[in-house]
Design an enzyme around this catalytic site. Structure first.
Site, PDB file in Angstrom:
ATOM      1  N   PHE A  19      -2.714  21.022  26.918  1.00 20.32           N
ATOM      2  CA  PHE A  19      -1.791  21.360  25.835  1.00 20.32           C
ATOM      3  C   PHE A  19      -2.142  22.652  25.120  1.00 20.32           C
ATOM      4  O   PHE A  19      -1.726  22.863  23.990  1.00 20.32           O
ATOM      5  CB  PHE A  19      -1.756  20.209  24.828  1.00 20.32           C
ATOM      6  CG  PHE A  19      -1.389  18.895  25.466  1.00 20.32           C
ATOM      7  CD1 PHE A  19      -0.078  18.623  25.815  1.00 20.32           C
ATOM      8  CD2 PHE A  19      -2.369  17.949  25.760  1.00 20.32           C
ATOM      9  CE1 PHE A  19       0.267  17.430  26.421  1.00 20.32           C
ATOM     10  CE2 PHE A  19      -2.029  16.746  26.367  1.00 20.32           C
ATOM     11  CZ  PHE A  19      -0.718  16.484  26.703  1.00 20.32           C
ATOM     12  N   SER A  52      -8.819  23.377  27.696  1.00 22.10           N
ATOM     13  CA  SER A  52      -9.492  24.225  26.715  1.00 22.10           C
ATOM     14  C   SER A  52     -11.005  24.227  26.911  1.00 22.10           C
ATOM     15  O   SER A  52     -11.669  25.224  26.578  1.00 22.10           O
ATOM     16  CB  SER A  52      -9.141  23.780  25.289  1.00 22.10           C
ATOM     17  OG  SER A  52      -9.328  22.389  25.136  1.00 22.10           O
ATOM     18  N   ASP A  71     -14.527  13.046  24.051  1.00 18.59           N
ATOM     19  CA  ASP A  71     -13.230  12.372  24.211  1.00 18.59           C
ATOM     20  C   ASP A  71     -13.496  10.955  24.717  1.00 18.59           C
ATOM     21  O   ASP A  71     -14.400  10.749  25.520  1.00 18.59           O
ATOM     22  CB  ASP A  71     -12.361  13.126  25.240  1.00 18.59           C
ATOM     23  CG  ASP A  71     -10.870  12.862  25.100  1.00 18.59           C
ATOM     24  OD1 ASP A  71     -10.473  11.670  25.065  1.00 18.59           O
ATOM     25  OD2 ASP A  71     -10.112  13.841  25.038  1.00 18.59           O
ATOM     26  N   GLY A  75      -6.676   8.812  25.747  1.00 23.24           N
ATOM     27  CA  GLY A  75      -5.446   9.438  25.259  1.00 23.24           C
ATOM     28  C   GLY A  75      -5.179   9.171  23.786  1.00 23.24           C
ATOM     29  O   GLY A  75      -5.604   8.166  23.233  1.00 23.24           O
ATOM     30  N   SER A 124     -15.008  10.087  18.806  1.00 24.75           N
ATOM     31  CA  SER A 124     -15.561  11.245  18.108  1.00 24.75           C
ATOM     32  C   SER A 124     -16.467  10.863  16.929  1.00 24.75           C
ATOM     33  O   SER A 124     -17.570  11.420  16.802  1.00 24.75           O
ATOM     34  CB  SER A 124     -14.396  12.135  17.671  1.00 24.75           C
ATOM     35  OG  SER A 124     -14.782  13.068  16.717  1.00 24.75           O
ATOM     36  N   HIS A 144      -4.255  13.212  16.372  1.00 29.69           N
ATOM     37  CA  HIS A 144      -3.464  13.904  15.368  1.00 29.69           C
ATOM     38  C   HIS A 144      -2.980  13.014  14.238  1.00 29.69           C
ATOM     39  O   HIS A 144      -2.091  13.399  13.476  1.00 29.69           O
ATOM     40  CB  HIS A 144      -2.273  14.595  16.035  1.00 29.69           C
ATOM     41  CG  HIS A 144      -2.664  15.855  16.765  1.00 29.69           C
ATOM     42  ND1 HIS A 144      -3.961  16.299  16.829  1.00 29.69           N
ATOM     43  CD2 HIS A 144      -1.931  16.766  17.451  1.00 29.69           C
ATOM     44  CE1 HIS A 144      -4.001  17.435  17.521  1.00 29.69           C
ATOM     45  NE2 HIS A 144      -2.789  17.727  17.919  1.00 29.69           N
ATOM     46  N   ASP A 170      -3.222  23.081  16.426  1.00 28.54           N
ATOM     47  CA  ASP A 170      -2.022  22.355  16.006  1.00 28.54           C
ATOM     48  C   ASP A 170      -1.881  22.284  14.486  1.00 28.54           C
ATOM     49  O   ASP A 170      -1.498  21.253  13.934  1.00 28.54           O
ATOM     50  CB  ASP A 170      -1.991  20.945  16.627  1.00 28.54           C
ATOM     51  CG  ASP A 170      -2.091  21.000  18.144  1.00 28.54           C
ATOM     52  OD1 ASP A 170      -1.271  21.693  18.766  1.00 28.54           O
ATOM     53  OD2 ASP A 170      -3.021  20.382  18.712  1.00 28.54           O
TER      54      ASP A 170
HETATM   55  N1  SAH Z   1      -7.953  20.212  24.173  1.00 28.12           N
HETATM   56  C1  SAH Z   1      -7.029  19.653  25.143  1.00 28.12           C
HETATM   57  C2  SAH Z   1      -6.027  18.690  24.559  1.00 28.12           C
HETATM   58  C3  SAH Z   1      -6.619  17.526  23.827  1.00 28.12           C
HETATM   59  S1  SAH Z   1      -5.436  16.218  23.612  1.00 28.12           S
HETATM   60  C4  SAH Z   1      -6.295  20.775  25.895  1.00 28.12           C
HETATM   61  O1  SAH Z   1      -6.532  21.956  25.644  1.00 28.12           O
HETATM   62  O2  SAH Z   1      -5.469  20.498  26.752  1.00 28.12           O
HETATM   63  C5  SAH Z   1      -6.277  15.162  22.518  1.00 28.12           C
HETATM   64  C6  SAH Z   1      -7.393  14.354  23.133  1.00 28.12           C
HETATM   65  O3  SAH Z   1      -8.106  13.755  22.059  1.00 28.12           O
HETATM   66  C7  SAH Z   1      -6.952  13.206  24.055  1.00 28.12           C
HETATM   67  O4  SAH Z   1      -7.515  13.367  25.327  1.00 28.12           O
HETATM   68  C8  SAH Z   1      -7.483  11.935  23.362  1.00 28.12           C
HETATM   69  O5  SAH Z   1      -8.024  10.970  24.263  1.00 28.12           O
HETATM   70  C9  SAH Z   1      -8.571  12.494  22.472  1.00 28.12           C
HETATM   71  N2  SAH Z   1      -8.838  11.702  21.272  1.00 28.12           N
HETATM   72  C10 SAH Z   1      -7.953  11.309  20.334  1.00 28.12           C
HETATM   73  N3  SAH Z   1      -8.576  10.647  19.353  1.00 28.12           N
HETATM   74  C11 SAH Z   1      -9.898  10.624  19.679  1.00 28.12           C
HETATM   75  C12 SAH Z   1     -11.075  10.078  19.067  1.00 28.12           C
HETATM   76  N4  SAH Z   1     -11.008   9.451  17.886  1.00 28.12           N
HETATM   77  N5  SAH Z   1     -12.253  10.230  19.688  1.00 28.12           N
HETATM   78  C13 SAH Z   1     -12.334  10.872  20.879  1.00 28.12           C
HETATM   79  N6  SAH Z   1     -11.267  11.411  21.500  1.00 28.12           N
HETATM   80  C14 SAH Z   1     -10.069  11.288  20.910  1.00 28.12           C
HETATM   81 MG    MG Z   2      -3.897  20.712  20.597  1.00 26.29          MG
END
Ligand code: SAH
Ligand code: MG
Length: 214
Positions: A19, A52, A71, A75, A124, A144, A170
């Site tokens: 993304f 990323s 992560d 998802g 996280s 998010h 974002d």
């Molecule tokens: N940086 C990526 C996009 C990340 S999408 C890119 O450039 O494409 C958001 C990610 O955050 C997802 O894979 C989801 O599994 C992870 N995520 C969401 N909440 C989280 C949490 N509390 N702890 C760990 N990972 C989390």
């Molecule tokens: Mg993003």
């Protein structure tokens, strides 16, 4: 020193699932290259399929550092089946849940950057709670919701060394453009008085930690 990624890294980035738009990715890479001068690990929250991560890994490799990426690989809310950002290719059919870890590993392997990345698989806040050392860059691109974005900020920002960069993806001041949780942690970082803002690239905001007190 040129800061743009090598063409083969950019090609890997472009072909990776994820993304991160190219222009914001280039800004992230530039921030990572700059932050790497501190000689400390570069950390990402939100690995997904490694799009990323490649950029942080490339900056880490060039400086002889480690990129750390966190992560749970299950998802975010908006990536679950039936939601806007769901991708059925990243569902583990055996357990019936999303699993982006295999795709992430392929992304890194294909780019030849596995050596430079430490992947933490789990939530996280748990990773932040056991993390012990200073970081040169904290890139927040995880969940998010307010709950997740706030926990990412509260968990990781205190580990950022003075002079290090906090990068948030974002960030949408206008609710019409997207969810407000990343924007709210961005405002909170500014209000803390511990950061100085650097130029932004669309929704990618870059703050330098210039004071203690987080
Ligand atoms: N940086 C990526 C996009 C990340 S999408 C890119 O450039 O494409 C958001 C990610 O955050 C997802 O894979 C989801 O599994 C992870 N995520 C969401 N909440 C989280 C949490 N509390 N702890 C760990 N990972 C989390
Ligand atoms: Mg993003």
């Amino acid at each position: 020193m040129a800061t743009a990624p090598e063409p083969e890294i950019l090609a890997a980035f472009e072909s990776a699932k994820g993304f991160m738009p190219r222009h914001e990715g280039l800004a992230l890479h530039a921030a990572a290259v700059e932050a790497a001068s501190l000689g400390l690990p570069l950390l990402e929250v939100g690995t997904y399929c490694g799009r990323s991560t490649l950029l942080l890994a490339d900056a880490a490799r060039a400086a002889g550092l480690t990129a750390v990426t966190v992560d749970h690989h299950r998802g975010s809310e908006e990536q679950q089946p039936g939601w806007e950002y769901h991708d059925p290719e990243v569902v583990d059919p055996e357990v019936g849940l999303m699993d982006t870890l295999p795709t992430f590993r392929r992304t890194l392997h294909r780019a030849g950057l596995e050596e430079h990345v430490l992947a933490l698989v789990g939530r996280s806040p748990r990773a932040a709670a056991v993390w012990g050392g200073p970081l040169g860059l904290v890139f927040i691109d995880g969940g998010h919701t307010d709950e997740h974005a706030t926990a990412d900020y509260e968990g990781w920002a205190p580990h950022l060394a003075e002079g290090g960069l906090l990068v948030i993806h974002d960030v949408f001041p206008d609710p019409a453009d997207g969810g407000q949780a990343p924007y709210r942690i961005y405002l909170r970082a500014l209000a803390s008085g511990a950061f100085t803002e650097l130029p932004a690239t669309d929704s990618l905001r870059v703050l330098r930690r210039t004071a203690p007190g987080l």
